[in-house]
Design a protein around this motif. Structure first.
Motif, PDB file in Angstrom:
ATOM      1  N   GLY A 211       0.792  -1.228   0.000  1.00 19.45           N
ATOM      2  CA  GLY A 211       0.000   0.000   0.000  1.00 19.45           C
ATOM      3  C   GLY A 211       0.819   1.270   0.000  1.00 19.45           C
ATOM      4  O   GLY A 211       0.278   2.375   0.065  1.00 19.45           O
TER       5      GLY A 211
ATOM      6  N   LYS B 254       4.290   1.444  -4.399  1.00 17.00           N
ATOM      7  CA  LYS B 254       5.337   0.875  -5.255  1.00 17.00           C
ATOM      8  C   LYS B 254       4.799   0.548  -6.654  1.00 17.00           C
ATOM      9  O   LYS B 254       5.407   0.911  -7.660  1.00 17.00           O
ATOM     10  CB  LYS B 254       5.931  -0.388  -4.602  1.00 17.00           C
ATOM     11  CG  LYS B 254       6.463  -0.154  -3.198  1.00 17.00           C
ATOM     12  CD  LYS B 254       7.064  -1.408  -2.579  1.00 17.00           C
ATOM     13  CE  LYS B 254       6.123  -2.593  -2.439  1.00 17.00           C
ATOM     14  NZ  LYS B 254       4.967  -2.352  -1.522  1.00 17.00           N
ATOM     15  N   SER B 255       3.673  -0.139  -6.686  1.00 21.92           N
ATOM     16  CA  SER B 255       3.098  -0.492  -7.995  1.00 21.92           C
ATOM     17  C   SER B 255       2.666   0.755  -8.759  1.00 21.92           C
ATOM     18  O   SER B 255       2.883   0.858  -9.969  1.00 21.92           O
ATOM     19  CB  SER B 255       1.891  -1.411  -7.823  1.00 21.92           C
ATOM     20  OG  SER B 255       2.287  -2.636  -7.261  1.00 21.92           O
ATOM     21  N   THR B 256       2.071   1.677  -8.052  1.00 20.21           N
ATOM     22  CA  THR B 256       1.634   2.913  -8.705  1.00 20.21           C
ATOM     23  C   THR B 256       2.829   3.638  -9.319  1.00 20.21           C
ATOM     24  O   THR B 256       2.750   4.146 -10.440  1.00 20.21           O
ATOM     25  CB  THR B 256       0.926   3.834  -7.683  1.00 20.21           C
ATOM     26  OG1 THR B 256      -0.150   3.103  -7.088  1.00 20.21           O
ATOM     27  CG2 THR B 256       0.392   5.089  -8.348  1.00 20.21           C
TER      28      THR B 256
END
Ligand code: ADP
Ligand code: MG
Length: 240
Positions: A37, A40-42
Motif C-alpha cells: 500500500g 510501489k506499484s503505482t
C-alpha cells in the motif's frame, strides 16, 4: 536513463505518491522495497504510463514522457514490464505469446520474431516448451515466459512488480535467476520485491518506500545493515 521530478499521483483526494524525486542511471539495478500500500506499484505504473501522474515529470533519456504530445506506444515499447500475475495470452502457445508483439508492433517478420523468441526461450530455460499452451506450465515457468515475452520487444528498461510474489516457493529461485542474469548483462531495471536476499545480491541501489514517499536509499549494505530511518528499521525488523 530515467529522471523523476516531483512526481505525485492522487486517486480522487487520496495522495498515493508524494513528490518523488529519483534518477536511475543506464544499466543501474534499483530495487524498491516497502510495505504493502505504499505506492510501489503505482510508481512503476507511472513510469510506463499505465497511470497518468497527477503532477511532476518523468523523463526517459531526457525526453519528458508524461505530456500530451508523446507517443505512448513508443515509450512503452522501450520498457518491458513484468507483473505478479503473468497475464500470458491463454489461447496462444508459448511461442505465439512471445512473437505476437514483435510482429504486430515492431513489424518483424515471423521468421525474425521466431529466431529471437527461440534465443529468449533458451535464456529462460524453456526451449522445449515453445509449442505448449500456458495453462500446462507451472507458475514459475509462466513467469519466465512472461519475462521472455517482455524481452522480445528489446526494451531498454525492465520494470518488475513483485515478479515472484504469486509463486510457490520452489519456483521462485528459477525466476530470480533469470532476473539476475539480465542484471549482470547490463539491463537497466527497477524491481519491486519482497525477496530481501535477492535484493541484496542484485541491487546497485535499494530504495525503501512507505506512504507514498521515498524514505531512504543506499547500497544494499547501507539500507539493510545500517538503516537510518525509524520506519525503515521497523519494516526490516519484520521482513528479515
Ligand atoms: P503497493 O504496490 O506498494 O502495495 P499500490 O501502488 O498498489 O501500493 O497502492 C498504493 C495506494 O494506492 C493504496 O492505498 C491503494 O489502495 C491505492 N490505489 C492503487 N491503485 C488505485 C486505484 N486505481 N484507485 C484508487 N486507489 C488506488
Ligand atoms: Mg504492489
Amino acid at each position: 536513463m530515467i529522471n523523476v521530478e516531483n512526481l505525485s499521483k492522487s486517486y480522487k483526494s487520496v495522495k498515493v505518491l508524494k513528490n518523488l524525486n529519483l534518477s536511475i542511471a543506464d544499466k543501474e539495478v534499483v530495487v524498491i522495497i516497502g510495505p504493502s500500500g505504499s505506492g510501489k506499484s503505482t510508481f512503476l505504473r507511472c513510469l510506463n504510463l499505465l497511470e497518468n501522474p497527477t503532477s511532476g515529470k518523468i523523463k526517459i533519456k531526457g525526453q519528458i514522457i508524461n505530456e500530451k504530445k508523446v507517443n505512448i506506444d513508443e515509450i512503452r515499447s522501450k520498457m518491458g514490464m513484468v507483473f505478479q500475475h503473468f497475464n500470458l495470452f491463454p489461447h496462444y502457445t508459448v511461442l505465439e505469446n512471445i512473437i505476437h508483439a514483435p510482429m504486430a508492433v515492431r513489424k518483424q517478420s515471423r521468421e525474425q520474431a521466431i529466431t529471437k523468441a527461440e534465443q529468449l526461450l533458451e535464456i529462460v530455460g524453456l526451449k522445449d516448451k515453445k509449442d505448449v499452451f500456458p495453462i500446462t506450465l507451472s507458475g514459475g515457468q509462466q513467469q519466465r515466459i512472461a519475462i521472455a515475452r517482455a524481452l522480445a520487444m528489446e526494451p531498454e528498461i525492465m520494470l518488475f512488480d513483485e515478479p515472484t510474489s504469486a509463486l510457490d516457493p520452489e519456483m521462485v529461485g528459477d525466476v530470480l535467476k533469470v532476473i539476475q542474469r539480465l542484471a549482470s548483462e547490463g539491463m537497466t531495471m527497477v524491481v519491486v520485491t519482497h525477496e530481501m536476499g535477492f535484493a541484496r545480491e542484485v541491487a546497485d541501489r535499494v530504495i525503501f518506500m512507505a506512504d507514498g514517499i521515498l524514505i531512504e536509499e543506499g547500497t544494499p549494505e547501507q539500507v539493510f545493515d545500517n538503516p537510518q530511518h525509524e520506519r525503515t528499521k521497523q519494516f526490516l525488523s519484520k521482513v528479515i
